[in-house]
Motif scaffolding. Structure first.
Motif, short mmCIF file in Angstrom:
data_model
loop_
_atom_site.label_atom_id
_atom_site.label_comp_id
_atom_site.label_asym_id
_atom_site.label_seq_id
_atom_site.Cartn_x
_atom_site.Cartn_y
_atom_site.Cartn_z
N VAL A 86 -14.59 6.69 -1.80
CA VAL A 86 -13.84 7.94 -1.91
C VAL A 86 -14.73 8.98 -2.55
CG1 VAL A 86 -11.79 9.07 -2.86
CG2 VAL A 86 -11.66 6.70 -2.07
N TYR A 130 -15.67 7.22 -6.31
CA TYR A 130 -15.30 5.82 -6.22
C TYR A 130 -16.11 5.13 -5.13
CZ TYR A 130 -11.20 6.91 -9.07
OH TYR A 130 -10.37 7.31 -10.08
N SER A 154 -9.56 -1.13 -7.91
CA SER A 154 -8.39 -0.34 -8.29
C SER A 154 -7.16 -0.76 -7.48
CB SER A 154 -8.67 1.15 -8.08
OG SER A 154 -9.70 1.60 -8.94
N CYS A 155 -7.35 -0.94 -6.17
CA CYS A 155 -6.22 -1.34 -5.33
C CYS A 155 -5.70 -2.71 -5.71
CB CYS A 155 -6.64 -1.32 -3.86
SG CYS A 155 -6.87 0.33 -3.19
N VAL A 182 -12.93 1.14 -5.33
CA VAL A 182 -11.67 1.31 -4.60
C VAL A 182 -10.95 -0.02 -4.50
CG1 VAL A 182 -10.64 1.85 -2.35
CG2 VAL A 182 -12.43 3.32 -3.29
N ALA A 227 0.82 -1.22 0.00
CA ALA A 227 0.00 0.00 0.00
C ALA A 227 0.85 1.27 0.00
CB ALA A 227 -0.93 0.00 1.21
N ASP A 285 0.76 3.78 -3.25
CA ASP A 285 -0.37 4.61 -3.65
C ASP A 285 -1.00 5.27 -2.43
OD1 ASP A 285 -2.66 2.79 -2.63
OD2 ASP A 285 -1.48 1.42 -3.87
N SER A 286 -2.00 6.08 -2.65
CA SER A 286 -2.63 6.82 -1.56
C SER A 286 -3.96 6.20 -1.14
CB SER A 286 -2.87 8.27 -2.00
OG SER A 286 -3.68 8.33 -3.16
N TRP A 287 -4.23 4.97 -1.60
CA TRP A 287 -5.48 4.31 -1.25
C TRP A 287 -5.39 3.71 0.15
CZ3 TRP A 287 -9.43 5.15 -4.50
CH2 TRP A 287 -9.15 5.42 -5.85
N GLN A 288 -6.47 3.04 0.57
CA GLN A 288 -6.53 2.42 1.89
C GLN A 288 -5.64 1.18 1.94
OE1 GLN A 288 -10.82 1.98 2.81
NE2 GLN A 288 -11.14 3.61 1.33
#
Length: 338
Positions: free
Chosen positions: A277, A281, A289-290, A286, A224, A227-230
């Protein structure tokens, strides 16, 4: 029947009860799964008589073990027991899956190319770390130029020269993973090549070096971070399942959504734990994408396990992928779902 916290969850997720339904019974999706499982047990017990509670528990324990060994469609033929071992003991289940410590081919992968360039650039003297703990700027520029070629380098940095290691993120990840694997270390403020790495490099043992990078990438490096995702730890934790899917279906070109669909089918409850998001999203988007970014692109692609094709004008979004021969040497599955 008493379900222990470390037992497989009756819902069939492949996860431990403690980390699945134990503390989430208020969530509809978990309640429904657990109720179905308990309903099945009640139906099984109907009309049966047992001499003692111990006898009843023994009967249910045997039934549960058999159920956990039954292939499941949502796991592409794997059982809950096999999935449990994939998630929790990927490197300690040699009868199910194995990852050779030395490959029988000379591997080719972006991470290995960058690693070789980094070792060459550090040489015998090493390189002083910057005040932020990164590789020197000029060293990063030299490696980027050698890796990309002058034309691509100028295109990527047309708005300004590469100023720091994180701006060439593939090199940044390679350096971090090399450190986590012990192949490159920091000594007295300098990045130096470790003794074991020198020995392996002198013997042209890139096959062994790759295996060390692979293990550090899957077990120590945080996917993780890129990227800036969870966080969504299950994406990384389930990497053997993704490799299993790629081995079974990767012989033909598939859309990234094909593998996203399998992940969501195997772990439908994960999206319940993700926040959307804004208005753009949904939780499922999300998650998709992750998964594609971290598992298919930044893991399988970066480690040379798949070939990825994108439309010329699309840097992000769906893409096509197909397994590369290296995958069959990196991982072997010894017990396959029906």
């Amino acid at each position: 029947m008493i379900i222990g916290p470390n037992d497989l969850c009756p819902c069939g997720s492949g996860k431990k009860f403690l980390h699945c339904c134990a503390n989430k019974l208020s969530a509809d999706v978990h309640r429904a799964k657990l109720d179905d499982a308990m309903g099945e047990i009640r139906e099984l017990l109907e009309g049966r008589n047992f001499a003692s509670l111990e006898e009843a528990n023994a009967f249910l324990s045997e039934y549960t073990q058999e159920r956990n060994r039954t292939p499941r469609d949502n796991f592409d033929g794997l059982s809950s027991e096999q999935m449990h071992r994939f998630l929790h003991f990927p490197f300690e289940a040699p009868d199910l899956v194995s990852f050779p410590s030395r490959l029988d081919v000379t591997p080719k992968a972006p991470i290995l190319t960058l690693f070789s360039l980094l070792v060459e650039a550090l040489g015998d003297q090493g390189a002083k770390a910057t005040s932020t703990g990164n590789l020197p700027r000029q060293l990063c520029r030299d490696i980027a130029m050698a890796y990309m070629g002058e034309e691509k380098y100028r295109e990527n940095y047309r708005f300004g020269e590469l100023r720091s290691e994180p701006e060439f993120f593939d090199l940044h990840v390679t350096r971090l993973v090399s450190g986590l694997s012990g192949l490159i270390r920091k000594y007295k403020g300098k990045f130096v090549v470790g003794g074991e790495c020198r020995k392996l490099m002198s013997k042209h043992e890139l096959a062994s070096i790759y295996s060390k990078l692979f293990r550090a990438f899957t077990t120590k490096y945080n996917w993780a971070y890129r990227d800036s995702w969870q966080q969504i730890p299950l994406i990384q934790q389930s990497f053997p399942f993704t490799l299993y899917l790629l081995k079974r279906h990767g012989g033909d070109w598939q859309s990234s959504r094909f593998y996203e669909d399998w992940f969501l089918r195997a772990f439908p409850a994960v999206s319940q734990e993700i926040s959307p998001v804004g208005e753009y999203y949904s939780a499922e988007q999300v998650l998709r994408s992750c998964y594609s970014l971290r598992c298919l692109d930044s893991f399988a692609g970066f480690l040379g396990l798949v070939e990825i094709q994108r439309e010329a004008d699309k840097r992000y979004g769906d893409f096509r992928l197909k397994k590369l021969p290296l995958l069959d040497h990196v991982v072997q599955f010894h017990a396959r779902g029906k």
